[in-house]
Design an enzyme around this catalytic site. Structure first.
Site, PDB file in Angstrom:
ATOM      1  N   ARG A 125      73.848  -3.014  78.228  1.00  0.00           N
ATOM      2  CA  ARG A 125      75.065  -3.194  77.431  1.00  0.00           C
ATOM      3  C   ARG A 125      76.241  -3.392  78.381  1.00  0.00           C
ATOM      4  O   ARG A 125      76.280  -2.817  79.470  1.00  0.00           O
ATOM      5  CB  ARG A 125      75.332  -1.955  76.560  1.00  0.00           C
TER       6      ARG A 125
ATOM      7  N   HIS B 138      74.108 -12.828  76.229  1.00  0.00           N
ATOM      8  CA  HIS B 138      73.367 -11.743  75.553  1.00  0.00           C
ATOM      9  C   HIS B 138      72.096 -12.307  74.886  1.00  0.00           C
ATOM     10  O   HIS B 138      71.920 -12.216  73.668  1.00  0.00           O
ATOM     11  CB  HIS B 138      74.255 -11.027  74.521  1.00  0.00           C
TER      12      HIS B 138
END
Ligand SMILES: NC(=O)c1ccc[n+]([C@@H]2O[C@H](COP(=O)([O-])OP(=O)(O)OC[C@H]3O[C@@H](n4cnc5c(N)ncnc54)[C@H](OP(=O)(O)O)[C@@H]3O)[C@@H](O)[C@H]2O)c1
Length: 315
Positions: A230, A278
């Site tokens: 993350r 991502h």
């Protein structure tokens, strides 16, 4: 049985159809629908980044299935007491993650960017081969994804180290040669024994900002960072000084504090930082739906399931 779906990033129709089919195959009768504010109570829900209102209204859910491995978008909300949060348990993600990390590792280790720059200019150049024993790979997080990545990296004969919260052993994980470290006390030794650092931790209050000037500068000189967990694991302003000072050779980043990465962010153009949107391990519909339908069937039979998030640990 009533099952709700919510996920703004996903087109709902194929998900509803696939789940209905998987439930039918499991012999379960269910009404599957997109959640709307004010909807009657449901039995289960499958969600990605649900709004607080959904959780405030759906207090009788037997389980809330997250359409990803990381649950940080939900653990920051108020979850009704008694509602079990369940994360995706691999469901096709670990193979993608292993591909991504191997690609970033090999591209860096074999200097393919430098070769490409040379060949584009018509230069037939050789570089001195690097040795694997000089490039130990440290993996932060030895969970579902970290273990698969450790196995893949070890398969290319790189020395591999892994760091987790609870102590693990090579025998338990069956990854030959893996050196295991655990807990905050062993983090410095883990970092000092690693050159390439791969972050595969869940985002929790304990792991937020764990990739910072202090920790990353403990890697072996010429280190390399691969963050696939993350964005909030990395203190972004610390990264470029570590690279420009020469301590880090570069970084491959799939995740960012703000996504999409804002236009004009220095990561976009830094020559030693590779940015991807991502995409390291995407949620795959058929695998995810099959897993969730299987877990609903088990719960309906009163059996246990894997992947239940511990609300205290936050993952
Ligand atoms: N970029 C992408 O496309 C993408 C895709 C999927 C997932 N992800 C990210 O990858 C993360 C990891 O997924 P996973 O399925 O492997 O998670 P997991 O199975 O829950 O494993 C988490 C690992 O991190 C360790 N850990 C957690 N807190 C720690 C702490 N404070 N100190 C030391 N170790 C700690 C755990 O230790 P223990 O083993 O001792 O519990 C475990 O080994 C997800 O949370 C998500 O954020 C990213």
């Amino acid at each position: 049985m009533k099952i709700y779906f919510h996920g703004e990033e996903f087109r709902p129709e194929p998900w509803l159809a696939a789940l209905q089919q998987a439930l039918d195959a499991a012999g379960l009768r269910a009404d599957v629908a997109v959640w709307q504010p004010g909807a009657p109570p449901g039995d289960y829900a499958m969600v990605w980044a649900p709004p607080q209102r959904m959780l405030d209204e759906q207090t009788r859910l037997k389980a809330l299935f997250n359409l990803g491995a990381g649950v940080d978008a939900i653990t920051r909300l108020r979850i009704p007491p008694g509602v079990q949060l369940v994360r995706l348990d691999d469901a096709g993600m670990s193979a993608q993650m292993a591909e991504y990390v191997l690609h970033a590792l090999v591209r860096h280790f074999r200097e393919f960017d430098a070769y490409e720059a040379d060949t584009r200019q018509g230069r037939w150049s050789f570089r001195r081969p690097r040795l694997r024993q000089d490039c130990p790979v440290g993996i932060l997080g030895l969970g579902v994804l970290g273990q698969r990545v450790a196995r893949a990296v070890q398969g290319l004969d790189f020395p591999v180290r892994g760091w987790s919260r609870s102590p693990k052993s090579v025998e338990e994980l069956q990854i030959a040669g893996l050196q295991c470290y655990a807990g905050e006390a062993q983090l410095p030794a883990f970092l000092a024994a690693s050159k390439v650092l791969v972050c595969l931790l869940p985002l929790t209050t304990e792991t937020q900002g764990i990739l910072n000037r202090d920790t990353v500068s403990q890697l072996m000189p010429g280190g390399y960072l691969i963050n696939v967990a993350r964005g909030a694991h990395l203190v972004e302003e610390d990264l470029i000084p570590l690279i420009d000072s020469g301590h880090l050779a570069g970084a491959t980043l799939d995740v960012f504090r703000q996504e999409p990465l804002p236009a004009g962010h220095p990561f976009w153009t830094h020559p030693k930082i590779t940015v991807t949107p991502h995409t390291a391990a995407r949620t795959l519909r058929d695998e995810s739906v099959a897993q969730i339908a299987g877990k609903i069937a088990r719960l309906e039979r009163g059996e246990g399931i894997a992947g239940i998030v511990d609300p205290v640990k936050g993952y």
